[in-house]
Design a protein around this motif. Structure first.
Motif, mmCIF file in Angstrom:
data_model
loop_
_atom_site.group_PDB
_atom_site.id
_atom_site.type_symbol
_atom_site.label_atom_id
_atom_site.label_comp_id
_atom_site.label_asym_id
_atom_site.label_seq_id
_atom_site.Cartn_x
_atom_site.Cartn_y
_atom_site.Cartn_z
ATOM 1 N N UNK A 138 0.835 -1.200 0.000
ATOM 2 C CA UNK A 138 0.000 0.000 0.000
ATOM 3 C C UNK A 138 0.866 1.245 0.000
ATOM 4 N N UNK A 139 0.627 2.121 -0.959
ATOM 5 C CA UNK A 139 1.321 3.409 -1.023
ATOM 6 C C UNK A 139 0.318 4.510 -0.730
ATOM 7 N N UNK A 140 0.663 5.360 0.238
ATOM 8 C CA UNK A 140 -0.149 6.542 0.567
ATOM 9 C C UNK A 140 0.717 7.751 0.251
ATOM 10 N N UNK A 180 7.745 -5.361 0.154
ATOM 11 C CA UNK A 180 7.070 -4.066 0.179
ATOM 12 C C UNK A 180 5.710 -4.171 0.869
ATOM 13 N N UNK A 181 5.583 -3.494 1.990
ATOM 14 C CA UNK A 181 4.318 -3.440 2.721
ATOM 15 C C UNK A 181 3.670 -2.084 2.580
ATOM 16 N N UNK A 182 3.804 -1.236 3.615
ATOM 17 C CA UNK A 182 3.207 0.099 3.594
ATOM 18 C C UNK A 182 4.285 1.144 3.327
ATOM 19 N N UNK A 183 3.969 2.079 2.428
ATOM 20 C CA UNK A 183 4.802 3.248 2.198
ATOM 21 C C UNK A 183 3.932 4.491 2.341
ATOM 22 N N UNK A 184 4.289 5.344 3.301
ATOM 23 C CA UNK A 184 3.641 6.643 3.460
ATOM 24 C C UNK A 184 4.667 7.684 3.047
ATOM 25 N N UNK A 185 4.378 8.446 2.020
ATOM 26 C CA UNK A 185 5.388 9.346 1.467
ATOM 27 C C UNK A 185 4.782 10.677 1.044
ATOM 28 N N UNK A 219 5.202 -10.484 8.644
ATOM 29 C CA UNK A 219 6.242 -9.654 9.254
ATOM 30 C C UNK A 219 6.101 -8.237 8.697
ATOM 31 N N UNK A 220 5.588 -7.350 9.502
ATOM 32 C CA UNK A 220 5.246 -6.007 9.050
ATOM 33 C C UNK A 220 6.405 -5.315 8.341
ATOM 34 N N UNK A 221 6.089 -4.654 7.231
ATOM 35 C CA UNK A 221 7.052 -3.764 6.570
ATOM 36 C C UNK A 221 6.370 -2.410 6.404
ATOM 37 N N UNK A 222 6.910 -1.384 7.046
ATOM 38 C CA UNK A 222 6.356 -0.027 6.979
ATOM 39 C C UNK A 222 7.513 0.945 6.825
ATOM 40 N N UNK A 223 7.396 1.825 5.829
ATOM 41 C CA UNK A 223 8.349 2.916 5.652
ATOM 42 C C UNK A 223 7.577 4.220 5.586
ATOM 43 N N UNK A 224 7.956 5.163 6.438
ATOM 44 C CA UNK A 224 7.383 6.509 6.395
ATOM 45 C C UNK A 224 8.511 7.452 5.996
ATOM 46 N N UNK A 225 8.350 8.128 4.857
ATOM 47 C CA UNK A 225 9.440 8.943 4.347
ATOM 48 C C UNK A 225 8.913 10.273 3.803
ATOM 49 N N UNK A 249 17.060 4.017 0.257
ATOM 50 C CA UNK A 249 15.951 4.911 -0.083
ATOM 51 C C UNK A 249 15.708 4.953 -1.578
ATOM 52 N N UNK A 250 16.762 4.743 -2.370
ATOM 53 C CA UNK A 250 16.589 4.731 -3.818
ATOM 54 C C UNK A 250 15.871 3.466 -4.294
ATOM 55 N N UNK A 251 15.798 2.480 -3.441
ATOM 56 C CA UNK A 251 15.091 1.239 -3.768
ATOM 57 C C UNK A 251 13.639 1.272 -3.313
ATOM 58 N N UNK A 252 13.418 1.867 -2.149
ATOM 59 C CA UNK A 252 12.065 1.868 -1.572
ATOM 60 C C UNK A 252 11.297 3.098 -2.064
ATOM 61 N N UNK A 253 10.900 3.018 -3.333
ATOM 62 C CA UNK A 253 10.208 4.114 -4.004
ATOM 63 C C UNK A 253 8.783 3.714 -4.332
#
Length: 659
Positions: free
Chosen positions: A517-519, A549-554, A582-588, A638-642
């Motif tokens: 999920x991308x927000x 890739x789980x959640x990305x809030x960007x 196994x949760x994956x969350x990135x807030x950037x 960070x260049x990968x998690x886009x």
């Protein structure tokens, strides 16, 4: 979710108050990451010039709605087209691709309460005619090409009667955005006292006798003819015989066949006792642009004549079209450009199901979409509050659910079921199990009041998705615990969701599930529950361990009315104790408020947050203060998690690329 907190948060502000505050906040942001207003405004003001509602005379005396309210079907062969067109019940019939009619020149009989519409620019009827028998009513024919029943050598159409569309004593018919060419007799024959007719944005091409109206001594027909292009035709552009009212405006006549015929080469002809009004049309290289019998009346105003010869008759008072209906005139000088561009089949015209005018509820419109739908369908939801649950099953993909108000808060789908009365899935106001579903300009809400009653579980979802390639644009999700669940059919199946320019509110685990999920460019509101220490958790991801890739809030902004250092960014959810979740969350690149804890990740149900895949990158604001318990992504990772990598999958899906 099976977890909940015992302490209650303070009562949520009214949705209108929250939405107004958020809209004001978005307008005031200087981050350049939530500049949704411009994009949304552009989407709400498209360049296309069409409506899905009939206008002119077809809109009067009850209107013309075609097959609205009936089932939607897609046809690719003659047998299916003929069966659905002649059926007693209403149908919206989508024609996909070219259908060759046999025997050559045969009729497809169209019954009452039908919409026949080409899908995109692909729908064609070749070598055959659509025929409306006496008594047929409420028919829409749109976005089709009907062509090639011409018999070589029969230029005058004396040996065949192979029209494109012919109707006798029909009423309430809308002919719109079609292309008619090279047929065996007339392109369009509207005959024998047919009434309440509108013919708009069509192309009449490569033909002798284009468009005739009449064949009766009675004076009953009322017809609107606007924004049509007559090109490469000789006569009947149109010929209107004994029409009570014929209103012609913004039509374009060009490249007339020039064979030296001094009489039967002409533009518009008001015949018999017709009352005709012509407005702001454009005639280029036309012989006898408009003419009238001595017994008829013709009023002309505002048209442009270029390189024309012959008759331009005008006498009598005819009638005032505005005494019947409202309409907008384009300047005559703009007609060639507008009509050549927007007449005929258009790629983006398909089927739009209107709620509540054609279908009483959103669910009724969803139910009308064909199973295993292969072509896009739009469900246009008028402003209002729709208190009902909606389910889009896996068998109905490719739906666009679109609010038609000026703001997403104008169109609200809401219900109030908590999880205790049906489980977390059963509590969802809207569930989307289908693939390739998009929702725009809507608010989804679960307004269950968790403070009103004491329950074992307070989960109350506004939205649950399990489908793949789901897009939310300019949407709002209102709730408390478990507001938005983006999930997949099972643990090791990856579904993708893209949320842009939206608003999400809640308190406990209010963005959760295992979907990728991308927000992006959105506002997330963490609601206070009145605690001085723990007001909740923004995320509760349950990403499959095989999915990177789980959640990305960007490029978003988190706001909160909770006290400082009382809100978590998230915790790892292992449904049923599943170790492979196994949760994956990135807030950037996101602004965080002071309400966020300095140690923002926490354990859940015996699972340590340190074993999950939590990270931040380049966040800002008072809630982004570094600490030892805040894993940070390095620049290389960070260049990968886009956004692109989260959504791409194996099919290259890139919904973000259009903005």
């Amino acid at each position: 979710m099976t977890q909940h907190l015992d302490s209650k948060r303070l009562q949520r502000p009214a949705p209108g108050t929250v939405m107004a505050a958020v809209l004001g906040l978005v307008a005031a942001l200087s981050l350049g990451v939530i500049g949704q207003a411009k994009a949304v405004a552009a989407e709400k003001a498209p360049a296309e010039r069409w409506s899905d509602a009939a206008h002119g005379f077809a809109s009067l005396a009850g209107g013309t709605t075609g097959g609205a309210g009936g089932k939607v079907v897609t046809v690719t062969d003659q047998a299916s087209l003929a069966a659905y067109a002649a059926a007693e019940e209403p149908y919206v019939i989508r024609v996909s691709g070219a259908i060759a009619i046999e025997p050559f020149g045969s009729d497809i009989v169209v019954g009452s309460n039908k919409t026949i519409i080409g899908v995109g620019a692909t729908g064609e009827i070749v070598h055959g005619e659509l025929h409306l028998n006496p008594g047929t009513h409420n028919v829409i024919i749109r976005n089709l090409t009907i062509r090639d029943s011409y018999v070589e050598g029969d230029w005058d159409g004396k040996t065949t009667d192979f029209d494109a569309i012919q109707m006798d004593t029909a009423d309430h018919v809308w002919i719109d955005h079609n292309r008619f060419e090279h047929m065996g007799d007339g392109l369009l024959d509207i005959r024998k006292d047919s009434q309440y007719i509108t013919v708009s944005y069509n192309q009449f091409r490569s033909h002798n006798k284009a468009f005739g109206i009449g064949w009766t001594t009675n004076v009953l027909t009322q017809i609107t003819i606007d924004h049509n292009w007559f090109t490469g035709t000789k006569q009947r552009n149109p010929s209107a015989d004994n029409c009570a009212y014929a209103h012609l405006y913004n039509n374009y006549l060009s490249a007339q066949v020039a064979d030296g015929d001094p009489v039967w080469t002409y533009g518009n002809w008001s015949r018999g006792r017709t009352k005709m009004v012509i407005e702001s049309s454009y005639y280029d290289g036309v012989q006898h642009p408009y003419q009238a019998d001595a017994t008829a009346e013709l009023v002309q105003r505002g048209s442009i004549l270029r390189n024309t010869t012959g008759r331009t008759d005008a006498w009598g008072t005819a009638f005032d079209p505005r005494s019947f209906y409202a309409y907008r005139l384009d300047p005559a000088a703009a007609v060639p450009s507008l009509v050549s561009k927007f007449s005929g089949p258009q790629q983006r015209i398909g089927v739009t199901l209107h709620v509540p005018s054609a279908y009483p509820t959103v669910q009724a419109a969803v139910d009308a979409v064909p199973d295993q739908n292969a072509l896009p369908v739009t469900i246009a939801v008028a402003p209002g509050t729709y208190r009902a649950k909606v389910y889009i099953p896996a068998t109905k993909p490719k739906i666009l659910l679109q609010g038609t108000g000026q703001d997403r808060s104008d169109t609200v789908i809401v219900y109030d079921t908590p999880a205790e009365y049906g489980g977390s899935t059963g509590s969802a106001t809207v569930r989307i199990a289908a693939n390739d579903v998009t929702a725009r300009h809507l608010t989804f809400s679960n307004d269950f009041d968790e403070g009103a009653v004491e329950l074992k579980g307070e989960q109350a979802l506004a939205m649950k998705t399990t489908g793949d390639r789901i897009v939310f644009e300019d949407t709002a999700f209102l709730g408390n615990q478990d507001t938005l669940m983006t999930d997949s059919p099972k643990l090791d199946v990856i579904s993708r969701v893209y949320i842009r320019d939206s608003y999400i509110e809640g308190d406990v685990d209010f963005i959760y599930g295992r979907a990728t999920t991308v927000i992006e460019r959105s506002v997330i509101r963490a609601l206070s529950r009145g605690s001085d220490s723990n007001n909740g958790y923004i995320t509760a991801a349950s990403t499959w361990t095989g999915n990177p890739y789980g959640f990305l809030i960007t490029r978003s902004k988190v706001v909160s009315d909770a006290p400082d250092r009382t809100f978590h960014l998230g915790r790892p959810w292992h449904p049923g104790g599943e170790p492979a979740a196994v949760a994956q969350v990135l807030i950037r690149d996101t602004a965080l408020p002071a309400a966020v804890k300095s140690s923002p990740w926490t354990d859940m149900s015996g699972f340590s947050w340190k074993d999950a895949r939590f990270a931040e990158y380049r966040n800002a604001g008072p809630g982004a203060t570094p600490s030892a318990d805040r894993p940070q992504l390095d620049a290389a990772d960070a260049r990968t998690y886009t956004v692109a990598n989260y959504l791409r999958g194996t099919d290259g899906w890139a919904p973000h690329a259009s903005h």
